[in-house]
Design a protein around this motif. Structure first.
Motif, PDB file in Angstrom:
ATOM      1  N   ALA A  14       0.797  -1.215  -0.036  1.00  0.00           N
ATOM      2  CA  ALA A  14       0.242  -0.112   0.147  1.00  0.00           C
ATOM      3  C   ALA A  14       0.780   1.208  -0.025  1.00  0.00           C
ATOM      4  O   ALA A  14       1.889   1.359   0.328  1.00  0.00           O
ATOM      5  N   ASN A  15       0.237   2.160  -0.376  1.00  0.00           N
ATOM      6  CA  ASN A  15       1.135   3.508  -0.517  1.00  0.00           C
ATOM      7  C   ASN A  15       1.394   4.074   0.885  1.00  0.00           C
ATOM      8  O   ASN A  15       2.446   4.432   1.281  1.00  0.00           O
ATOM      9  N   VAL A  16       0.590   3.701   1.836  1.00  0.00           N
ATOM     10  CA  VAL A  16       0.789   4.060   3.330  1.00  0.00           C
ATOM     11  C   VAL A  16      -0.064   2.821   3.975  1.00  0.00           C
ATOM     12  O   VAL A  16      -1.168   2.873   3.620  1.00  0.00           O
ATOM     13  N   SER A  17       0.375   2.673   5.098  1.00  0.00           N
ATOM     14  CA  SER A  17      -0.187   1.488   5.774  1.00  0.00           C
ATOM     15  C   SER A  17      -0.032   1.806   7.269  1.00  0.00           C
ATOM     16  O   SER A  17       0.905   2.272   7.830  1.00  0.00           O
ATOM     17  N   PHE A  18      -1.177   1.103   8.060  1.00  0.00           N
ATOM     18  CA  PHE A  18      -1.456   1.108   9.334  1.00  0.00           C
ATOM     19  C   PHE A  18      -1.291  -0.216  10.027  1.00  0.00           C
ATOM     20  O   PHE A  18      -2.135  -0.886   9.442  1.00  0.00           O
ATOM     21  N   ALA A  19      -0.599  -0.508  11.316  1.00  0.00           N
ATOM     22  CA  ALA A  19      -0.876  -1.819  11.798  1.00  0.00           C
ATOM     23  C   ALA A  19      -1.093  -1.650  13.107  1.00  0.00           C
ATOM     24  O   ALA A  19      -0.832  -0.553  13.860  1.00  0.00           O
ATOM     25  N   MET A  20      -2.380  -2.314  13.512  1.00  0.00           N
ATOM     26  CA  MET A  20      -2.772  -2.235  15.031  1.00  0.00           C
ATOM     27  C   MET A  20      -1.399  -2.746  16.077  1.00  0.00           C
ATOM     28  O   MET A  20      -1.148  -3.975  15.667  1.00  0.00           O
ATOM     29  N   GLY A  21      -1.362  -2.100  16.796  1.00  0.00           N
ATOM     30  CA  GLY A  21      -0.017  -2.535  17.621  1.00  0.00           C
ATOM     31  C   GLY A  21      -0.310  -3.616  18.627  1.00  0.00           C
ATOM     32  O   GLY A  21      -1.180  -3.722  19.369  1.00  0.00           O
ATOM     33  N   SER A  22       0.780  -4.278  18.775  1.00  0.00           N
ATOM     34  CA  SER A  22       0.922  -5.513  19.710  1.00  0.00           C
ATOM     35  C   SER A  22       2.300  -5.709  19.916  1.00  0.00           C
ATOM     36  O   SER A  22       3.263  -5.269  19.045  1.00  0.00           O
ATOM     37  N   GLY A  23       2.722  -6.549  20.698  1.00  0.00           N
ATOM     38  CA  GLY A  23       4.231  -7.260  20.942  1.00  0.00           C
ATOM     39  C   GLY A  23       4.703  -7.543  19.615  1.00  0.00           C
ATOM     40  O   GLY A  23       5.852  -7.459  19.266  1.00  0.00           O
ATOM     41  N   ALA A  24       3.780  -8.778  19.043  1.00  0.00           N
ATOM     42  CA  ALA A  24       4.419  -9.296  17.797  1.00  0.00           C
ATOM     43  C   ALA A  24       4.546  -8.324  16.601  1.00  0.00           C
ATOM     44  O   ALA A  24       5.295  -8.346  15.787  1.00  0.00           O
ATOM     45  N   ALA A  25       3.322  -7.373  16.702  1.00  0.00           N
ATOM     46  CA  ALA A  25       3.375  -6.654  15.420  1.00  0.00           C
ATOM     47  C   ALA A  25       4.418  -5.528  15.465  1.00  0.00           C
ATOM     48  O   ALA A  25       5.010  -5.449  14.239  1.00  0.00           O
ATOM     49  N   LEU A  26       4.947  -5.236  16.596  1.00  0.00           N
ATOM     50  CA  LEU A  26       6.087  -4.405  16.543  1.00  0.00           C
ATOM     51  C   LEU A  26       7.205  -4.846  16.184  1.00  0.00           C
ATOM     52  O   LEU A  26       8.168  -4.298  15.567  1.00  0.00           O
ATOM     53  N   ALA A  27       7.561  -6.240  16.546  1.00  0.00           N
ATOM     54  CA  ALA A  27       8.818  -6.741  16.205  1.00  0.00           C
ATOM     55  C   ALA A  27       8.993  -7.087  14.638  1.00  0.00           C
ATOM     56  O   ALA A  27       9.806  -6.861  14.208  1.00  0.00           O
ATOM     57  N   GLN A  28       7.972  -6.979  13.944  1.00  0.00           N
ATOM     58  CA  GLN A  28       7.831  -7.469  12.638  1.00  0.00           C
ATOM     59  C   GLN A  28       6.987  -6.471  11.801  1.00  0.00           C
ATOM     60  O   GLN A  28       6.367  -6.690  10.601  1.00  0.00           O
ATOM     61  N   ALA A  29       6.816  -5.315  12.122  1.00  0.00           N
ATOM     62  CA  ALA A  29       5.821  -4.202  11.525  1.00  0.00           C
ATOM     63  C   ALA A  29       6.681  -3.887  10.045  1.00  0.00           C
ATOM     64  O   ALA A  29       7.722  -3.701  10.044  1.00  0.00           O
ATOM     65  N   GLN A  30       5.642  -4.194   9.147  1.00  0.00           N
ATOM     66  CA  GLN A  30       5.720  -3.796   7.706  1.00  0.00           C
ATOM     67  C   GLN A  30       5.034  -2.361   7.356  1.00  0.00           C
ATOM     68  O   GLN A  30       5.071  -1.856   6.172  1.00  0.00           O
ATOM     69  N   ALA A  31       4.400  -1.806   8.435  1.00  0.00           N
ATOM     70  CA  ALA A  31       3.371  -0.714   8.189  1.00  0.00           C
ATOM     71  C   ALA A  31       4.217   0.619   8.135  1.00  0.00           C
ATOM     72  O   ALA A  31       5.402   0.714   8.954  1.00  0.00           O
TER      73      ALA A  31
END
Length: 841
Positions: A749-766
């Motif tokens: 996506a041109n710009v993206s948002f990820a809902m935050g969590s411990g797992a999401a932070l470590a592998q955030a692609q957003a």
């Protein structure tokens, strides 16, 4: 014996090595008395040249150096906090060849410093840089580092004075990077929150003193020039008194010119050395020209003097720089708060559960499985789960939520959370280096890397602007010297001083830093440099469903059984298969099994968007959608699709022997989902819902939220193809997902948002992470993006309009030098103050 020229050429030395001369050991470190007369270079021991003028302050004592090479190395050792080298050494440093530029004290950082972390394609580090003034400083440092062999990337954030470097360890060493920055006139060292804060504090104090001296000089000079202004040309002021007033003004101007204006001189000198004219060059030329002309006029006793103008525009320019520095301190505050919140120690309970006595250990030594004691008011050193009691934790630094959250026994607690209630025991699940707070710090540091397109344009424009200004000032001087020689010098000074390239270069980074600080305090971390700029231009807002528009914590509502299958057995098999999955549906099934599982799953494989397969007690099972399970269990004559209540999700379980069960799970909509969707619809954006759930469930959620475009049954590849098709049709797409199985589409996506969590932070692609978990934060970010882009446009428009009006006015002789200085200072102040407004929550 080396002659003086040899010192200058070979004046770069490595650390402890062979003796540089007889009796070298007698001169080492502390043995060199501060009171004894220096007989040789304090660093290498070679004889001092007759005109030795190099020295370095080490342990509060000025130590003589034989050449600029030794002085540079010694100063670098002091700057990185390794002065103990000189106290503990037993020999002088040996002289070195040109390729041995770095002593062992700098080489300590090559491999040992944990702040230099491995990344996917090399090593990376965040460095603090002292002495940053404007975009020209940024360009100079970045260009210097990019010329170094092995340096892959260098990005300097002017607002926070933080340099992000990535390099190939086979071709470059960190010590060489530190030295390369120093070679262009700046000091860099590995980022430490405490030291970085002290650096900014020292800079503020120094600038405050310079501002005070400039203000005092200005007021005193004004007192002495007032009689001349009041008397005019009527001859009431006697020539002798007028001359006395001029000499007094000259003496009172000296402190401002020789001390308060030092930041401008240093900046101009660094720019000229690098052959890159920065904003300090015209300022310095204006100060020197005005003071030089006034000095000559005072000495001759005839001609115009500009002492009042010189002191006034030094004072006003320092005022704007002081405001800018304060804005930088506030912008860097978020990262400093995170670093300070990372505890350095923890109380480890080694004998648990037999013993509960703890010992304080460094947080970095904690391992997964260790039990720690967290006392009231302490920060949790690493991610863990509670073992023996319920307590409340303050997670405001991580999520932006001010109210403490109640955590019960068995629940996870993120590293960095502060215990707000009773002392508890917890078991470490992730080390301190991999904790949620550490991941967040790395993301915040990453957020300062890169620059949006509008910032790159402003930097390039400011760099060309200064060169054009110098040429224009020279042409103005030439014209007035031909037309009216008496006015040539004042006009040239006014042109040099009135321009404001700093307003152009500060317009974007100051606004982005203020907006980033505001978002972080509200629980939104903007990681990508283009986040706000692209979100403002987005035409389509694409939402995932589970964990995004819904709470993400579905609950098992009903279990429908096939044949003679038992409910408890089916639930335990499903829980065993889902035990290692982070998907919300998996957590719901795992939570449905009461107590410890009597079985475990092996050879578990996940098919994205369809389900899981694995072995439990030697039997092959599949868990997922109907089509996926049918691939193993075969067709179901009773009909695999079970009609549940609206908004339920069906998950099937089957084996090679046939169908076993259907789990009906239900996930509630987020309270702020409707308001968020309504905001984007009202803003003229096209809202789209893409989900891997069944089309019926997807339509139900879309209808509840008023989303016109919805598509269910999407695999990750289907979501990616949908977004890419929108982009091919010219759409600018913003994607909001849970960050677990949406990595590909978030990255596309041109710009993206990820809902935050411990797992999401470590592998955030957003490009942005919603640390608070609140969907309304997406709409809040869009509001901030709109306000930020408005401020940037206002700043750039103001800076452009000001320069278009002020420079011709000065060239036409309508502005005298002090008015030009006031205009430049006010222009910078307007830009900074306008940007600081974005920090208001």
């Amino acid at each position: 014996m080396h002659d003086d020229a040899a010192h200058s050429d070979a004046g770069v030395h490595a650390g402890a090595g062979a003796n540089a001369g007889a009796g070298a050991g007698a001169h080492g470190g502390a043995s060199a008395s501060a009171s004894s007369a220096p007989t040789g270079c304090f660093h290498c021991g070679l004889p001092l040249p007759r005109d030795g003028r190099w020295s370095v302050r080490i342990d509060e004592v000025e130590r003589p150096m034989c050449c600029p090479g030794c002085a540079s190395v010694a100063q670098a050792i002091v700057d990185i906090g390794q002065s103990a080298y000189y106290r503990d050494r037993t020999e002088f440093g040996a002289t070195a060849n040109a390729d041995q530029l770095v002593p062992p004290e700098l080489q300590l950082y090559t491999n040992a410093d944990p702040r230099f972390a491995d990344c996917d394609d090399g090593r990376a580090a965040a460095l603090s840089v002292e002495g940053i003034r404007c975009a020209a400083c940024v360009w100079l440092i970045e260009r210097r580092l990019q010329q170094q062999p092995g340096v892959l990337e260098a990005n300097l954030n002017v607002a926070t004075e933080t340099l992000h470097v990535r390099w190939d360890p086979a071709l470059c060493e960190p010590a060489r990077i530190l030295q390369a920055v120093r070679e262009v006139g700046y000091t860099a060292y590995p980022y430490e929150a405490g030291r970085h804060g002290e650096q900014l504090q020292r800079a503020v104090k120094t600038l405050g003193r310079q501002l005070f001296v400039a203000g005092l000089s200005m007021m005193q000079v004004m007192m002495y020039v007032a009689p001349a202004y009041l008397a005019g040309d009527d001859g009431t002021l006697e020539p002798a008194m007028a001359a006395l007033m001029r000499w007094a003004s000259l003496l009172l101007t000296l402190p401002a010119v020789c001390y308060s204006a030092l930041p401008f001189y240093r900046g101009a000198l660094s720019s000229l050395r690098a052959r890159v004219p920065g904003m300090d060059v015209p300022v310095t030329l204006g100060i020197v020209a005005a003071f030089g002309a006034s000095l000559i006029a005072t000495w001759r006793g005839t001609g115009e003097v500009y002492f009042d103008s010189v002191t006034m525009f030094i004072f006003l320019l320092l005022c704007s720089r002081y405001l800018e520095l304060q804005a930088r301190r506030k912008a860097a505050g978020a990262l400093q708060r995170l670093h300070h919140a990372l505890p350095a120690s923890a109380t480890r309970v080694a004998g648990y559960p037999e013993q509960r006595d703890g010992a304080v250990v460094p947080a970095a030594t904690l391992a997964v499985g260790d039990v720690i004691l967290v006392k009231p008011g302490e920060a949790v050193a690493a991610d863990c789960v509670l073992l023996d009691a319920d307590t409340a934790f303050d997670v405001s630094l991580l999520t932006g939520e001010s109210a403490p959250q109640l955590k019960r026994m068995g629940e996870a607690v993120p590293g960095g959370a502060i215990n707000a209630s009773r002392a508890v025991l917890a078991r470490v699940t992730r080390t301190a280096r991999d904790s949620t707070l550490s991941d967040l710090i790395r993301l915040v540091e990453r957020a300062g890397q890169g620059k949006p397109r509008i910032a790159l344009w402003a930097d390039k424009a400011a760099a060309h602007f200064v060169t054009a200004l110098l040429i224009f000032a020279l042409l103005s001087f030439g014209f007035w010297y031909w037309y009216d020689p008496a006015r040539a010098w004042p006009v040239a000074i006014a042109v040099l001083v009135v321009s404001c390239p700093c307003a152009l270069s500060l317009a974007t980074p100051t606004a982005l830093a203020a907006a980033g600080d505001r978002l972080l305090r509200r629980g939104v971390l903007a990681v990508g440099p283009q986040t706000l700029e692209t979100l403002h231009r987005a035409t389509h807002i694409v939402f995932d469903k589970t964990g995004t528009l819904t709470v993400g914590k579905p609950v098992l509502q009903q279990v429908l059984l096939y044949g003679d299958a038992r409910r408890a057995d089916c639930v335990q098999i499903a829980a065993a298969l889902e035990a290692s999955s982070a998907h919300p549906l998996a957590r719901a099934l795992a939570a449905a099994a009461d107590g410890p599982l009597p079985c475990s799953a092996t050879q578990v494989e996940e098919t994205p968007g369809q389900g899981l397969s694995g072995m439990v007690d030697g039997q092959h099972y599949r868990l997922g959608n109907a089509a996926f399970v049918a691939g193993l269990a075969g067709p179901n004559d009773d009909g695999p699709l079970v009609a549940g209540a609206p908004g339920t999700t069906a998950v099937f379980l089957g084996s090679a022997q046939g169908w076993l069960a259907c789990f009906l799970l239900q996930d509630a909509l987020r309270e702020d989902a409707r308001a968020t969707v309504d905001y984007f619809r009202a803003a003229g954006k096209t809202v789209v819902l893409l989900s891997g759930d069944t089309p019926g469930l997807t339509r139900h959620v879309a209808e509840a939220l008023g989303i016109a475009h919805a598509q269910g049954g999407c695999l990750p590849a289907d979501k990616l193809a949908y977004v890419q098709k929108l982009q091919a049709d010219g759409a600018v797409v913003a994607m909001v997902g849970d960050g677990i199985n949406d990595a590909a589409v978030l990255r596309a996506a041109n710009v993206s948002f990820a809902m935050g969590s411990g797992a999401a932070l470590a592998q955030a692609q957003a490009d942005a992470v919603l640390l608070s978990g609140s969907l309304d934060a997406v709409a809040g970010t869009a509001r901030t993006a709109r306000a930020t882009m408005a401020v940037i446009r206002q700043n750039l428009a103001w800076a452009t309009l000001y320069n278009l009006v002020a420079i011709p006015a000065a060239a036409l002789g309508w502005l005298n030098p002090w008015l030009s200085g006031a205009g430049m200072a006010i222009s910078s102040a307007v830009v900074v103050l306008n940007a600081v407004r974005l920090r208001r929550a």
